[in-house]
Structure formats: C-alpha cells, structure tokens
Design a protein around this motif. Structure first.
Motif, PDB file in Angstrom:
ATOM      1  N   CYS A  24       0.750  -1.113   0.046  1.00  0.00           N
ATOM      2  CA  CYS A  24       0.105   0.024   0.117  1.00  0.00           C
ATOM      3  C   CYS A  24       0.972   1.290  -0.056  1.00  0.00           C
ATOM      4  N   THR A  63       1.470   3.455  -3.273  1.00  0.00           N
ATOM      5  CA  THR A  63       0.973   4.221  -3.682  1.00  0.00           C
ATOM      6  C   THR A  63       0.887   5.697  -3.144  1.00  0.00           C
ATOM      7  N   PHE A  64       1.594   5.912  -2.041  1.00  0.00           N
ATOM      8  CA  PHE A  64       2.004   7.102  -1.599  1.00  0.00           C
ATOM      9  C   PHE A  64       2.916   7.874  -2.051  1.00  0.00           C
ATOM     10  N   PRO A 110       1.375  13.012  -6.911  1.00  0.00           N
ATOM     11  CA  PRO A 110      -0.103  12.682  -6.508  1.00  0.00           C
ATOM     12  C   PRO A 110      -0.733  12.936  -7.881  1.00  0.00           C
ATOM     13  N   SER A 111      -1.928  11.970  -8.183  1.00  0.00           N
ATOM     14  CA  SER A 111      -2.566  12.144  -9.247  1.00  0.00           C
ATOM     15  C   SER A 111      -4.135  11.692  -8.719  1.00  0.00           C
ATOM     16  N   TRP A 130      -5.831   8.918  -9.501  1.00  0.00           N
ATOM     17  CA  TRP A 130      -6.053   7.848  -9.200  1.00  0.00           C
ATOM     18  C   TRP A 130      -5.311   7.423  -8.228  1.00  0.00           C
ATOM     19  N   SER A 131      -4.232   7.935  -8.099  1.00  0.00           N
ATOM     20  CA  SER A 131      -3.299   7.566  -6.834  1.00  0.00           C
ATOM     21  C   SER A 131      -3.930   7.988  -5.427  1.00  0.00           C
ATOM     22  N   CYS A 132      -4.401   9.386  -5.489  1.00  0.00           N
ATOM     23  CA  CYS A 132      -4.879   9.714  -4.092  1.00  0.00           C
ATOM     24  C   CYS A 132      -6.308   9.166  -3.816  1.00  0.00           C
ATOM     25  N   LEU A 145      -6.934   5.973  -4.655  1.00  0.00           N
ATOM     26  CA  LEU A 145      -6.371   4.474  -4.435  1.00  0.00           C
ATOM     27  C   LEU A 145      -5.506   4.377  -2.785  1.00  0.00           C
ATOM     28  N   ARG A 146      -4.537   5.537  -2.421  1.00  0.00           N
ATOM     29  CA  ARG A 146      -3.838   5.289  -1.465  1.00  0.00           C
ATOM     30  C   ARG A 146      -4.852   5.278  -0.306  1.00  0.00           C
ATOM     31  N   CYS A 159      -2.243  15.099  -1.585  1.00  0.00           N
ATOM     32  CA  CYS A 159      -3.399  14.781  -1.724  1.00  0.00           C
ATOM     33  C   CYS A 159      -4.337  15.415  -0.641  1.00  0.00           C
TER      34      CYS A 159
END
Length: 814
Positions: free
Chosen positions: A600, A603-604, A608-609, A611-613, A615-616, A701
C-alpha cells in the motif's frame, strides 16, 4: 551719431558707480561710472556701431535711410540705468539748422540693452510704458518673458528657463543627483537658480546647499560661501552666477583649495575667457551661446586711430589705459604722451578677440532685428527692390508691432521671436579642457537645441573631460544606488536623494535599481537569494528518485516479500500441527492482507494524481480492515476454542469456518461501504499546498472530506481496540491452545503506532506528512507479521521437534 532714426544702446562698460557723499547743502553731482573698463562690453558697444554702419551702407535694408545711435554706459547700476532710460525717452535737446533737414528730437525708436537682467528689468518697466521696444543681448532672466510686466521686452539670447532645463537634463544624463548650488544675489542669479532648482526637482536631483554672493558683499560673506563649498559632500557644484561674482569666489577658493569639485556653469561665466586662469576648475562643463562669425568686425574693431579715439571719452580712456600714455596736452609731467605709434593690433585683450563671438553676435542680431522692424514699418518691397519714404514719421509702437513679426537670417543664423519675445534656445556645450601646454581652453563638445523633440535635444560629439582632467565621470550622490533586491527608505530629515537600502522582505523582490517598493512574487514563484528575480517554486513530494522514497519503497517491498515468504513457509508446512492448530485459512488470509498492507505505501510515493489519491487512502483503509478482521477472527477462534473445551459447551458450532469467513467479509464490507460513500461524495484529489511553506510547493493529496478520512481511520482503530481487548482477555489461556499473547503484543504495537501517528501526522510539514503515514503503515504491518508469525516460523524452521501434536497438547516435557 545722428540719423533719420536713432537706436539707443545701453551697456555696462564700467564696473562700478562712483559713490558720492551728500551733505545736503549743495546740489548733488550727476551719477558717474568708475572702475576699469570691461573690454568685452566695449566690444559689444562697438559691434552695435559696426552693425548700424553696415545697415547704413546696405542697399537692401533701409535703402536711403540713415540710422543713428545713442550709446550709454550704465555701469551695471540700477539708478544709472533708470537715468539712462529716461534720457533715451526724452531725447536730445532740439537743435535747429538753417538747412532743410533737422536733427531728430524726442524718444529713440528702439533700445539695444541692457547687459544685466536686473538693469534690464528696471529699464523695461520704464520704456514699456511708452511702447518703446527693448532688445537685450544678455539679459537672460526667465522673469522677463512675462509680457504682463514687460510687454515691450525682446531678447536675442535665450531665456534662463531653457538653460535651467538644459542644466537639469545635463546633470541627470551624468547621474549627478547630489549637488551644491551657488548663485549671484541678483535677478539673474536668483531667478535663474529658482528655475533650475524647480527643473532639477522634477528629475530627482537634490541640493545640499544653496548659497548666494554679490560683488558688493564684504569679503567675509565670500569666505563663508567658500567654506560651505569646502565642507560639503557634494562633488558637483552648479553655479548660476555672473562672471564678476565667480571671479571673487574662485579667487577665495584659490587661497585655501577645497577638495576637487566638478563645476557646472551657466552661460554668464562658463564662456568668459578671463576665468580660464583658475586651473583647478579644469573639467568645468556648461552651456554657452553659439559661436558666430561676423565678417568685417575684426577689421572694424582694429581700425582705431588717435583721431577716432579722441572723439570718444570711453575710447580715450580705453586707449590710455591700454598703452599707458595720455592723449592730448593734458598729460602730467611724469606721464608719457601718446605719440601716435601705438598699434592696437599688438594688444592682447578681449576687445579685439573675435575668435569666439557669442554675445557680440547677440548685439549684432539685436540691431538687425530693430532695423528689419523699421524696414517693415516704412518700406514697401516690390520685386527685388525696396522703396522707403524717409519723410514718413513712424512711432516706436509701430516698430514694436513689427518687431514681433521679424523673421530673417543673417550670417547663417535665424532671428525671430516667440510670443514671449524669446528666440529659439540653442546652446553649445562647453568644456574646460587642459591643453598639451597645461593651459585651460574652452572646447565645444556638443550642442543643445530646445526646438528638437524631447529626448533628442542633446548632441555630444566630442569627449568630455571632468574634474582633474579625467575622462571618467565623477560620482556625486548622497547615497549609492540601491541594487535590485532592495528598496529605498528615506533618511529622516534629509532630502529624497539621501536614503538607506533595505533588503526586500521575504517573498518580495525588486528588479530595478533604486526601487521605491518591493512587490511579491505570484503564488507559484519565489525570489532567489538576491531577491531580484522570481523563480518557480520547487515542487516537493516523496519520489522514487530520492533517498527517503527509495528507503520507504525498499521497506515496503521487503515487507511484502516477508509476507510472501511467510505464506510460502506456512504453505510448505501446512500439514504440520502448528499451522493447522492456528487456523491456517485465516492465517493465509491474514498474510495476503499483510502483503497488500506492505504494498500500500507504494501508492503514496510519486507525484499525486487523481487515481493515486483515491487509491492510497481507500486501499489503506480496506486492506487494514481486512488485516484486523483476520486477527480479530483468530482471536475469537481462540476464545471460542477454549470455551468449546469446557464440559457441555457447544459454542464452536456457532463459529465455524463459514462464520469466520462471514465475520471477515462483514467487517471488511463496512469499510468498503464507508470508502465508497467517501469517494462518491468528496473524494481525495491532488493539490498544490502553497501555505505550509512559502518558498516551495508541496504536492499532496487533499482529503476531500476530512470526515471520510477520520471515519476510515476510526473504524480501523475501533476494530484494533476490540481485537486488543479480546486478546487481553485470552492472554492467560494456556499457550498450548492459543496465540493470544502474540496477538496481544501485535495489537499493542499496532495501537501504539497509530495513537502516536495522529499528532505526528497533524504536525509533520510538507512531504513528511506522507512519510509519517507510510511509516505508520509499515510499522504496524511489521508489528503484526513479526509478533504473530515470527515465533511460528522460528519453530517450523529451527525447532521442528516442537512442531508435533504431543508438544502442542503439552504431553512432552517442557
């Protein structure tokens, strides 16, 4: 000299007026001039005679008309000037001849003069009342342009207003903003300096001191002015003074020299050849009247015989002093009598010096301007000839009217007057330069034409030398220029040119020299160290390229690998008692969730994008709930298994494998539902944090809904606390039947990590907020896997003898 029309002339041929002591018992003697003769002024008066004789011999201008003249010496005295003005208005006493023609009586047609502004003002107030035009060759006071007070005043020399503007622009051109000012205490000096100071103020020039002097002042006053110059800090001195006052001041400075000074001179003295002897003024710069050539003037000036000289008292005095002899039979016994062998061509004085005709040309043009006005009044031009009626009587007011309209060219120089009676302002830029012999000479280094467009008035066509003969421009400022990155703050009680340079405050810049204010950079920009340029702020986030990102990613991957290795060990020994006794299905599910927990943090890391914000945070919340649910399930199984061993207990049938799976799914589903609502209503999104640090941008994020984040985190904490409580309850059960102690330690570490995470998360700046969250995830994940699975793996790998059913049933010896 008599003529059909008489032109008056007033010049300051001598320096002083004779002082008479009145006893009030006898009639006072008439005012008389005394002192030595000013040979330049004598040349001016002779140039007037030359111009009149040239006009009388002309067939184009006033043909058949003879001009006469009356020339007076005012010796720069206002009372004598007024007396002369009245005499010119009254005219000569009438003289009748037996012939038909008779001499003209009454006022003169026009007047040339006076040489000084103060005297010209006094004269103009008198002659203006009678509409007698007055054309001055040297009165430059800007006040004389006021047609309300001086309606009949004209001049062929530019007004000091133009010179004042030119001087201010000259100073600005060389960057001199801190100056001293010296002026004659007269209308010329006071009005000229007032015009200059006003023009200087407009272009940001400050004056350290402003002193006045006059040739009639006692020496103590002159000494005081010289002392002020010596003590001053201003390197540049602007002198708006007459030549006589400048001579006195420079003589005083010569006695006790001051530090080197850059002199800036007005026209009145900068072109005076008598002052070139003061070598410490080398490098002086100023404006002079344009040089001219008057054909035939030199021969006329030198054409003096004893007979012509004897006919004029002024020429007689000049001749006698020049050759140190006496004309006529009035010579004393010890005096030499002029014998007629004296040759004026052998004299070395300004009278016959026509190498730099400046003011002389102004006199010449003034006479011609009056002649043209008379011509336009009484003559009619037909084809190429002019018909003039000499018997037509004209009045001075007619000449005054025509003088406003004159426009002609003589010797290549245009002559005309504007509505204020002023000519077009043209100057030469004069520089006092040292010659190879060491003497000082005047050199024309450029010109100034006020009729040209703004910014194009100056034309410097030769090198200028400054104080000491240096070519480098001296510096004369009260304070050095403030470089970019600073702003000016005025010093209390001092002029605007005296200031301190204060660095721009944080976040602001100034990109110009001597900036009055600093201005902030835009939000995404920040000043450089010098604070004169805005650069884009560095963007900060935990990336895979930096050391911190690499370390966290390495621990994340290592943790995932550890979970996978542990799962492989458990799978390889799945038939062994220790694996089967610890609920292998929940163990594998727990290891799977721990693997996701370890992955996990990846993803941090990175920019930041969207989807990553999203998802994380959701992946973190769901995987940890899945993990805690598995631990909670294992804890409940331990408790239920112990209860099931009690006589008459049938509890395990209510918490079999199916119920265990449903428990994990139920608890996880609640978190999935919470995350879905969070993502649906106000999901996390990437943002630029511009407030935490002023000098850099933090890419992070945003939570979207802080409530959603804390509900997700709170739900995890709730399950962890519940699991911890149950594990504590089961901690004293026999080790042979459960792993409660291990779960208790793991939950203790988990809760401790996340309790300390909250203040650390809130207080951590920038990208370290993300680092704290990653650390909490990894620390709690490692705590779970090490506390729960490390002892079992140790037994499986290194103590296989303990991995038996008998040992687990506590049948073997301890």
């Amino acid at each position: 000299m008599d003529g059909d029309y008489v032109i008056g002339g007033v010049f300051s041929i001598r320096y002083y007026e004779q002082t008479e002591m009145h006893n009030y018992t006898t009639i006072p003697e008439p005012h008389k001039c005394t002192g030595r003769i000013d040979t330049c002024e004598l040349r001016y008066s002779r140039a007037m005679v030359f111009a009149i004789e040239e006009i009388n011999n002309s067939t184009e201008l006033l043909p058949g008309i003879r001009l006469g003249y009356q020339i007076y010496d005012s010796c720069s005295s206002v009372p004598l000037t007024i007396q002369v003005a009245v005499q010119l208005l009254n005219g000569l006493d009438q003289e009748f001849y037996t012939r038909d023609n008779c001499s003209q009586s009454g006022m003169v047609t026009a007047i040339v003069g006076e040489s000084g502004s103060t005297s010209s003002i006094s004269m103009s107030r008198i002659v203006g009342s009678f509409n007698v035009p007055q054309v001055s060759h040297l009165a430059t006071c800007a006040c004389l342009s006021d047609k309300q007070q001086y309606p009949s005043f004209f001049r062929t020399i530019p007004s000091d207003q133009f010179q004042a503007d030119a001087l201010a622009k000259l100073l600005k051109n060389f960057g001199w903003t801190w100056i001293g000012a010296v002026r004659s205490d007269s209308d010329y000096g006071n009005n000229g300096m007032a015009s200059f100071l006003l023009a200087a103020q407009k272009v940001g020039i400050c004056v350290e001191y402003s002193e006045s002097l006059h040739r009639t002042y006692p020496r103590s006053r002159i000494q005081r002015v010289a002392d002020v110059i010596r003590r001053s800090t201003a390197v540049v001195i602007v002198a708006f003074a007459a030549a006589s006052e400048m001579r006195l001041l420079l003589e005083e400075l010569l006695l006790q020299p001051s530090p080197p000074r850059q002199w800036i001179g007005s026209e009145s003295w900068i072109t005076n050849p008598k002052l070139l002897k003061f070598s410490f003024c080398a490098g002086a710069v100023g404006f002079g009247i344009e040089q001219a050539v008057i054909p035939g003037l030199k021969e006329f000036l030198l054409d003096l015989s004893p007979t012509k000289v004897a006919a004029s008292p002024v020429l007689t005095e000049f001749w006698e002093k020049a050759f140190n002899c006496r004309l006529g039979k009035s010579a004393a016994i010890d005096e030499r009598v002029c014998d007629g062998t004296e040759n004026i061509r052998t004299l070395n004085n300004p009278y016959a010096d026509t190498s730099q005709l400046r003011i002389t040309n102004m006199v010449y043009k003034a006479v011609y301007a009056i002649a043209h006005a008379i011509h336009n009044t009484m003559c009619q031009d037909t084809n190429s000839t002019a018909n003039c009626d000499k018997f037509t009587r004209i009045e001075s007011k007619h000449v005054f009217t025509q003088l406003k309209k004159v426009n002609f060219s003589k010797n290549g120089y245009d002559v005309s007057f504007d509505a204020n009676g002023d000519p077009v302002a043209r100057y030469e830029l004069v520089n006092w330069q040292k010659s190879e012999s060491g003497s000082i000479e005047m050199v024309a280094v450029g010109r100034y034409d006020a009729s040209l467009p703004v910014g194009q008035e100056f034309l410097i066509n030769r090198n200028i030398t400054f104080l000491g003969g240096e070519k480098q421009v001296p510096v004369s400022v009260c304070s050095d220029s403030c470089p970019p990155g600073t702003r000016k703050v005025l010093q209390k009680g001092k002029p605007i040119c005296c200031y301190d340079c204060i660095p721009c405050p944080e976040g602001e810049i100034s990109n110009t020299t001597d900036s009055l204010d600093c201005f902030p950079c835009t939000e995404e920009f920040w000043p450089n160290e010098e604070r004169h340029t805005c650069f884009p702020k560095p963007v900060e986030f935990i990336s895979f390229d930096e050391v911190l990102g690499i370390i966290l990613a390495a621990f994340s991957v290592a943790g995932a690998c550890l979970a996978i290795i542990t799962a492989a060990i458990f799978y390889g020994h799945r038939t062994t008692p220790i694996v089967r006794a610890n609920n292998s299905e929940l163990s594998f599910l727990l290891l799977f969730s721990l693997t996701l927990c370890f992955l996990c943090p990846l993803t941090f890391i990175g920019a930041p994008s969207d989807w990553s914000c999203r998802l994380r945070h959701t992946a973190f919340g769901i995987t940890f709930v899945l993990c805690i649910s598995c631990v909670l399930g294992k804890t409940i199984v331990v408790l239920m298994a112990f209860r099931a061993t009690l006589p008459g207990s049938n509890v395990m049938k209510w918490f079999g494998p199916a119920q265990q799976r449903m428990t994990v799914v139920f608890f996880t589903f609640i978190q999935v539902l919470i995350c879905a609502v969070w993502l649906g209503l106000s999901p996390p999104f990437p943002m630029k944090n511009l407030t935490t640090f002023k000098e850099r941008i933090i890419l992070e994020c945003a939570l979207g809904s802080a409530i959603g984040f804390w509900v997700v985190l709170g739900y995890i904490g709730l399950l962890a606390v519940l699991c911890f409580v149950l594990a504590v309850l089961a901690r004293k059960l026999p080790d042979s039947f459960n792993e409660a102690k291990m779960i208790t330690f793991s939950m203790l570490i988990f809760c401790a990590v996340w309790i300390t995470f909250i203040p650390a998360y809130v207080s951590s700046p920038g990208k370290f907020t993300v680092a704290v969250e990653i650390f909490a995830i990894l620390a709690s994940s490692f705590g779970l896997i090490l506390c729960i699975f490390a002892p079992k793996c140790y037994i499986i790998l290194f103590k296989p003898e303990k991995n038996t059913k008998k040992h687990l049933m506590n049948k073997n010896e301890s």
